[in-house]
Design a protein around this motif. Structure first.
Motif, PDB file in Angstrom:
ATOM      1  N   VAL A 172     -11.996  32.400  -0.215  1.00  0.00           N
ATOM      2  CA  VAL A 172     -11.630  33.137   0.990  1.00  0.00           C
ATOM      3  C   VAL A 172     -12.717  34.165   1.251  1.00  0.00           C
ATOM      4  O   VAL A 172     -13.132  34.883   0.330  1.00  0.00           O
ATOM      5  N   THR A 173     -13.184  34.234   2.483  1.00  0.00           N
ATOM      6  CA  THR A 173     -14.229  35.191   2.856  1.00  0.00           C
ATOM      7  C   THR A 173     -13.696  36.158   3.914  1.00  0.00           C
ATOM      8  O   THR A 173     -13.030  35.737   4.867  1.00  0.00           O
ATOM      9  N   LEU A 174     -14.002  37.437   3.725  1.00  0.00           N
ATOM     10  CA  LEU A 174     -13.663  38.464   4.705  1.00  0.00           C
ATOM     11  C   LEU A 174     -14.919  39.273   5.000  1.00  0.00           C
ATOM     12  O   LEU A 174     -15.560  39.791   4.084  1.00  0.00           O
ATOM     13  N   VAL A 175     -15.264  39.376   6.271  1.00  0.00           N
ATOM     14  CA  VAL A 175     -16.393  40.188   6.717  1.00  0.00           C
ATOM     15  C   VAL A 175     -15.871  41.137   7.791  1.00  0.00           C
ATOM     16  O   VAL A 175     -15.112  40.733   8.677  1.00  0.00           O
ATOM     17  N   ALA A 176     -16.256  42.403   7.693  1.00  0.00           N
ATOM     18  CA  ALA A 176     -15.830  43.379   8.698  1.00  0.00           C
ATOM     19  C   ALA A 176     -16.945  44.390   8.920  1.00  0.00           C
ATOM     20  O   ALA A 176     -17.764  44.653   8.026  1.00  0.00           O
ATOM     21  N   ARG A 177     -16.964  44.939  10.141  1.00  0.00           N
ATOM     22  CA  ARG A 177     -17.919  46.003  10.466  1.00  0.00           C
ATOM     23  C   ARG A 177     -17.187  47.064  11.285  1.00  0.00           C
ATOM     24  O   ARG A 177     -16.428  46.722  12.202  1.00  0.00           O
ATOM     25  N   HIS A 178     -17.411  48.321  10.911  1.00  0.00           N
ATOM     26  CA  HIS A 178     -16.715  49.444  11.551  1.00  0.00           C
ATOM     27  C   HIS A 178     -15.204  49.278  11.442  1.00  0.00           C
ATOM     28  O   HIS A 178     -14.454  49.755  12.302  1.00  0.00           O
ATOM     29  N   GLY A 179     -14.755  48.573  10.404  1.00  0.00           N
ATOM     30  CA  GLY A 179     -13.336  48.341  10.195  1.00  0.00           C
ATOM     31  C   GLY A 179     -12.776  47.150  10.945  1.00  0.00           C
ATOM     32  O   GLY A 179     -11.654  46.717  10.678  1.00  0.00           O
ATOM     33  N   VAL A 180     -13.541  46.585  11.864  1.00  0.00           N
ATOM     34  CA  VAL A 180     -13.084  45.445  12.657  1.00  0.00           C
ATOM     35  C   VAL A 180     -13.348  44.155  11.877  1.00  0.00           C
ATOM     36  O   VAL A 180     -14.492  43.902  11.463  1.00  0.00           O
ATOM     37  N   ILE A 181     -12.329  43.356  11.693  1.00  0.00           N
ATOM     38  CA  ILE A 181     -12.483  42.109  10.941  1.00  0.00           C
ATOM     39  C   ILE A 181     -13.251  41.100  11.791  1.00  0.00           C
ATOM     40  O   ILE A 181     -12.821  40.733  12.891  1.00  0.00           O
ATOM     41  N   VAL A 182     -14.384  40.658  11.278  1.00  0.00           N
ATOM     42  CA  VAL A 182     -15.199  39.647  11.954  1.00  0.00           C
ATOM     43  C   VAL A 182     -14.657  38.260  11.641  1.00  0.00           C
ATOM     44  O   VAL A 182     -14.502  37.411  12.518  1.00  0.00           O
ATOM     45  N   THR A 183     -14.371  38.022  10.364  1.00  0.00           N
ATOM     46  CA  THR A 183     -13.721  36.778   9.955  1.00  0.00           C
ATOM     47  C   THR A 183     -12.944  37.034   8.683  1.00  0.00           C
ATOM     48  O   THR A 183     -13.347  37.843   7.828  1.00  0.00           O
ATOM     49  N   HIS A 184     -11.821  36.358   8.552  1.00  0.00           N
ATOM     50  CA  HIS A 184     -11.001  36.397   7.339  1.00  0.00           C
ATOM     51  C   HIS A 184     -10.332  35.038   7.246  1.00  0.00           C
ATOM     52  O   HIS A 184      -9.255  34.816   7.811  1.00  0.00           O
ATOM     53  N   GLU A 185     -11.015  34.115   6.561  1.00  0.00           N
ATOM     54  CA  GLU A 185     -10.562  32.726   6.541  1.00  0.00           C
ATOM     55  C   GLU A 185     -10.616  32.141   5.133  1.00  0.00           C
ATOM     56  O   GLU A 185     -11.445  32.551   4.306  1.00  0.00           O
ATOM     57  N   ALA A 186      -9.727  31.183   4.899  1.00  0.00           N
ATOM     58  CA  ALA A 186      -9.700  30.437   3.650  1.00  0.00           C
ATOM     59  C   ALA A 186     -10.365  29.078   3.868  1.00  0.00           C
ATOM     60  O   ALA A 186     -10.203  28.463   4.929  1.00  0.00           O
ATOM     61  N   PHE A 187     -11.071  28.626   2.837  1.00  0.00           N
ATOM     62  CA  PHE A 187     -11.799  27.359   2.942  1.00  0.00           C
ATOM     63  C   PHE A 187     -11.531  26.505   1.708  1.00  0.00           C
ATOM     64  O   PHE A 187     -11.713  26.951   0.576  1.00  0.00           O
ATOM     65  N   GLY A 188     -11.062  25.257   1.941  1.00  0.00           N
ATOM     66  CA  GLY A 188     -10.937  24.298   0.863  1.00  0.00           C
ATOM     67  C   GLY A 188      -9.543  24.125   0.311  1.00  0.00           C
ATOM     68  O   GLY A 188      -8.571  24.727   0.786  1.00  0.00           O
ATOM     69  N   LYS A 189      -9.469  23.269  -0.710  1.00  0.00           N
ATOM     70  CA  LYS A 189      -8.205  22.931  -1.358  1.00  0.00           C
ATOM     71  C   LYS A 189      -8.295  23.242  -2.845  1.00  0.00           C
ATOM     72  O   LYS A 189      -9.363  23.187  -3.454  1.00  0.00           O
ATOM     73  N   ASP A 190      -7.114  23.541  -3.439  1.00  0.00           N
ATOM     74  CA  ASP A 190      -7.077  23.835  -4.866  1.00  0.00           C
ATOM     75  C   ASP A 190      -7.082  22.541  -5.678  1.00  0.00           C
ATOM     76  O   ASP A 190      -7.208  21.443  -5.116  1.00  0.00           O
ATOM     77  N   ARG A 191      -6.927  22.657  -6.995  1.00  0.00           N
ATOM     78  CA  ARG A 191      -7.016  21.491  -7.877  1.00  0.00           C
ATOM     79  C   ARG A 191      -5.915  20.476  -7.619  1.00  0.00           C
ATOM     80  O   ARG A 191      -6.069  19.292  -7.921  1.00  0.00           O
ATOM     81  N   GLU A 192      -4.806  20.925  -7.046  1.00  0.00           N
ATOM     82  CA  GLU A 192      -3.700  20.007  -6.745  1.00  0.00           C
ATOM     83  C   GLU A 192      -3.832  19.386  -5.359  1.00  0.00           C
ATOM     84  O   GLU A 192      -2.961  18.623  -4.927  1.00  0.00           O
ATOM     85  N   GLY A 193      -4.883  19.734  -4.661  1.00  0.00           N
ATOM     86  CA  GLY A 193      -5.100  19.178  -3.340  1.00  0.00           C
ATOM     87  C   GLY A 193      -4.421  19.939  -2.217  1.00  0.00           C
ATOM     88  O   GLY A 193      -4.400  19.469  -1.074  1.00  0.00           O
ATOM     89  N   ASN A 194      -3.885  21.117  -2.524  1.00  0.00           N
ATOM     90  CA  ASN A 194      -3.228  21.926  -1.502  1.00  0.00           C
ATOM     91  C   ASN A 194      -4.230  22.889  -0.867  1.00  0.00           C
ATOM     92  O   ASN A 194      -5.000  23.554  -1.587  1.00  0.00           O
ATOM     93  N   PRO A 195      -4.234  23.005   0.440  1.00  0.00           N
ATOM     94  CA  PRO A 195      -5.147  23.954   1.091  1.00  0.00           C
ATOM     95  C   PRO A 195      -4.848  25.385   0.635  1.00  0.00           C
ATOM     96  O   PRO A 195      -3.680  25.785   0.556  1.00  0.00           O
ATOM     97  N   VAL A 196      -5.874  26.130   0.294  1.00  0.00           N
ATOM     98  CA  VAL A 196      -5.672  27.534  -0.078  1.00  0.00           C
ATOM     99  C   VAL A 196      -5.465  28.342   1.201  1.00  0.00           C
ATOM    100  O   VAL A 196      -5.942  27.954   2.283  1.00  0.00           O
ATOM    101  N   ASP A 197      -4.737  29.450   1.080  1.00  0.00           N
ATOM    102  CA  ASP A 197      -4.550  30.302   2.239  1.00  0.00           C
ATOM    103  C   ASP A 197      -5.226  31.648   2.008  1.00  0.00           C
ATOM    104  O   ASP A 197      -5.860  31.863   0.974  1.00  0.00           O
TER     105      ASP A 197
END
Length: 638
Positions: free
Chosen positions: A339-364
């Protein structure tokens, strides 16, 4: 352990000395080739043919030849011999210190156990004896006095023999080989039913076939038998570990809360509360306890992480798309979710999860990850509140808090040295970290060989000791301090912390919140945890100012400067860096990131459970995508 002799040649005018591999000192280039200096290990003294110098370790003789050595050259030879003697003594002292250091480490690793198995849960009036696991080794290491054991009930009342049901604390005392007090503590439990273990419910479970076992059919045929053996094994060893006593005592004394307990409410933390209270009582520290005040309220709130436009964030219109594209490619290449979170001046630019765990479930986005050494930064932010409120000074010796530690000792580090890795201590979470009731005592039992402020050596032990100090100052166990003075004020979910340097578990949003607190120089929203003046004390600085080229490290923070791929190594030119030179943070073994570009008010939080392949390559691509998305244009909004 002796250090091998080096071969070296030094020149003084016409006289050259060579120290050979066998320790022989030969003087060459003197007027007559019959003259030489030899390392002679005998017990002779002054001889007619020359001069002999002798110490307890080495004996040197200048053998005169046909002619007389000039006084000046004789002095040169004597000076060379003296230097050699000093070198040899230094080598011997260093070897002796290293040998003693290993002895101390061996003692610190010794364990106490019960003399009788299955006795952590015992019948009232029949407490077990507590003994050294390897008594012969302990004696060899220098322990001569027997241990004393004192018993305390749930109310911290002492009794000679535990005679009632419930929690029992064993306070163990002795003398360590270095002459310091030895203190250890354990938890036992006495049930109200004598035959408690006999009434264990029948527990059955199926053991799957072992991966390397080819005879799976045989395994299945014996499934019932294996289940009975497993149940019998559990029954026979049920009370053979302190954790069962901790669990039973905690459950017995816990109050219902109407909700699942937080990590800070676990039976382990209840046990740590108990042993801290016992320590404060028996070491007469109860009257010295002082409260850590909650964060101050600000009339003008600092930035918090919040949604907003990219223009408000000072980012280009395609910033989120560009950053997310790199993250998607990163996962597709490595198959390691994050999961990546980028923010500037406190404003969230992106906050997203990428990929699946070992059981094949998408991470949140709530994907909780072990953040490794970023835990150091978290501990430093907690400790900085003690500095801010004048409860502990960074340059105080540990002896200012730990009563058993010697005052004004060169072997005892300061808190600053504990945080900037110059304490002389080693390890990450060793001996159970701050969750060991008497971690500081184990370190004391080897303190006489410690050498603080000599070299930079990355270590987490100082962080755990800092938490033990915070416990004594406030009378609160470490996990509670994290929870009550950092996590809950920041509205975190339930955060497990195993040790103070490398064992915290956070989400990207929680990491981002901590990162924004750093970007705000100690505040978040309307809460000021520390003043900007205190925050300045956390910034990286030379850790050994007396040494040229000293490493720079802060209090739980270090420089997080990122060179461009084609930049010269170690360059400090701003144009060679992806972000500003004023970028700080902390990395981790798991690949998590906590980064703040203070000049650009930019934060990056990245949560994953392991680095995965090509982490260095992909992290640079992510940084470049972020840097290329910065804009100088901002809205008129404050």
């Amino acid at each position: 352990m002796s250090r091998p002799w080096r071969r070296q040649t030094l020149r003084d005018d016409e006289t050259t000395r060579t120290l050979a591999e066998d320790g022989t000192l030969r003087c060459l280039g003197v007027e007559n080739s019959d003259r030489k200096c030899q390392n002679v290990v005998t017990n002779s003294t002054v001889e007619p043919e020359g001069i002999r110098l002798q110490t307890s370790k080495l004996s040197f003789r200048i053998i005169d030849g046909m002619n007389t050595i000039s006084l000046a050259k004789t002095c040169v030879v004597l000076a060379i011999i003296l230097v050699t003697l000093i070198e040899h003594r230094c080598f011997a002292q260093e070897a002796n210190l290293e040998s003693l250091r290993l002895e101390r480490q061996r003692f610190q690793a010794q364990e106490l156990i019960t003399a009788k198995r299955n006795s952590w849960v015992f019948k009232a009036g029949e407490p077990p004896r507590i003994v050294w696991r390897d008594v012969d080794e302990v004696r060899r290491l220098g322990v001569k006095e027997p241990l004393t054991v004192r018993w305390f009930n749930e109310k911290l009342e002492e009794t000679a023999v535990p005679g009632e049901s419930g929690r029992w604390g064993a306070w163990v005392e002795g003398t360590a080989p270095n002459g310091t007090p030895l203190r250890r503590a354990f938890t036992f439990y006495t049930p109200s039913v004598d035959a408690f273990i006999l009434f264990l419910p029948e527990i059955t479970f199926t053991i799957p076939p072992l991966p390397d076992l080819p005879a799976t059919d045989v395994w299945r045929e014996r499934e019932d038998e294996l289940s009975r053996l497993s149940t019998d094994l559990l029954r026979r060893h049920f009370a053979d570990d302190e954790m069962i006593a901790i669990t039973l005592a905690g459950i017995t004394n816990a109050e219902p809360r109407g909700r699942p307990p937080r990590f800070a409410d676990s039976v382990e933390v209840l046990n740590e509360d108990y042993h801290l209270a016992l320590k404060l009582k028996l070491q007469n520290l109860q009257d010295k306890v002082r409260p850590l005040k909650p964060p101050r309220h600000l009339s003008e709130p600092a930035n918090t992480l919040h949604e907003g436009s990219l223009r408000d964030a000072g980012m280009l219109a395609d910033a989120k798309a560009k950053i997310d594209a790199v993250c998607r490619d990163w996962y597709e290449d490595t198959k390691e979710p994050f999961v990546t979170l980028v923010a500037r001046h406190g404003v969230i630019v992106t906050h997203e999860a990428f990929g699946k765990d070992r059981e094949g479930n998408p991470v949140d986005r709530d994907y909780r990850c072990w953040v490794g050494s970023i835990t150091k930064c978290v501990t430093a932010l907690l400790f900085s509140q003690f500095v801010d409120q004048g409860l502990i000074n960074l340059d105080d010796s540990l002896a200012a808090v730990f009563p058993d530690y010697p005052q004004n000792s060169p072997h005892v580090p300061t808190f600053r040295q504990c945080f900037n890795h110059t304490s002389g201590l080693a390890g990450h979470g060793d001996f159970g970290g701050f969750r060991n009731p008497h971690l500081e005592n184990i370190i004391l039992n080897g303190i006489d060989v410690n050498e603080p402020n000599v070299r930079y050596a990355y270590s987490g032990m100082g962080y755990d000791l800092a938490v033990k100090a915070m416990e004594i100052v406030t009378g609160k166990s470490g996990v509670r301090l994290y929870d009550e003075h950092l996590f809950r004020p920041l509205n975190f979910d339930d955060v497990p912390v195993g040790n103070a340097s490398a064992d915290g578990q956070f989400t990207a949003m929680e990491l981002g919140t901590l990162t924004q607190l750093v970007a705000n120089r100690g505040s978040y929203g309307d809460l000021q945890f520390i003043s900007p003046e205190t925050f300045a004390k956390l910034l990286p600085a030379p850790v050994l100012p007396q040494q040229d080229g000293s490493a720079e490290h802060g209090i739980g923070l270090h420089w997080s400067r990122k060179l461009k791929p084609d930049a010269p190594r170690n360059s400090l030119q701003p144009e060679n860096h992806i972000f500003s030179l004023n970028t700080i943070g902390h990395g981790s073994f798991s690949g998590c990131m906590l980064m703040v570009d203070l000049d650009q008010d930019l934060i990056i939080a990245h949560a994953r459970r392991q680095t995965g392949p090509r982490w260095d390559e992909w992290s640079i691509r992510l940084f470049q995508a972020i840097a290329q998305s910065l804009s100088d244009e901002q809205s008129d909004k404050p």
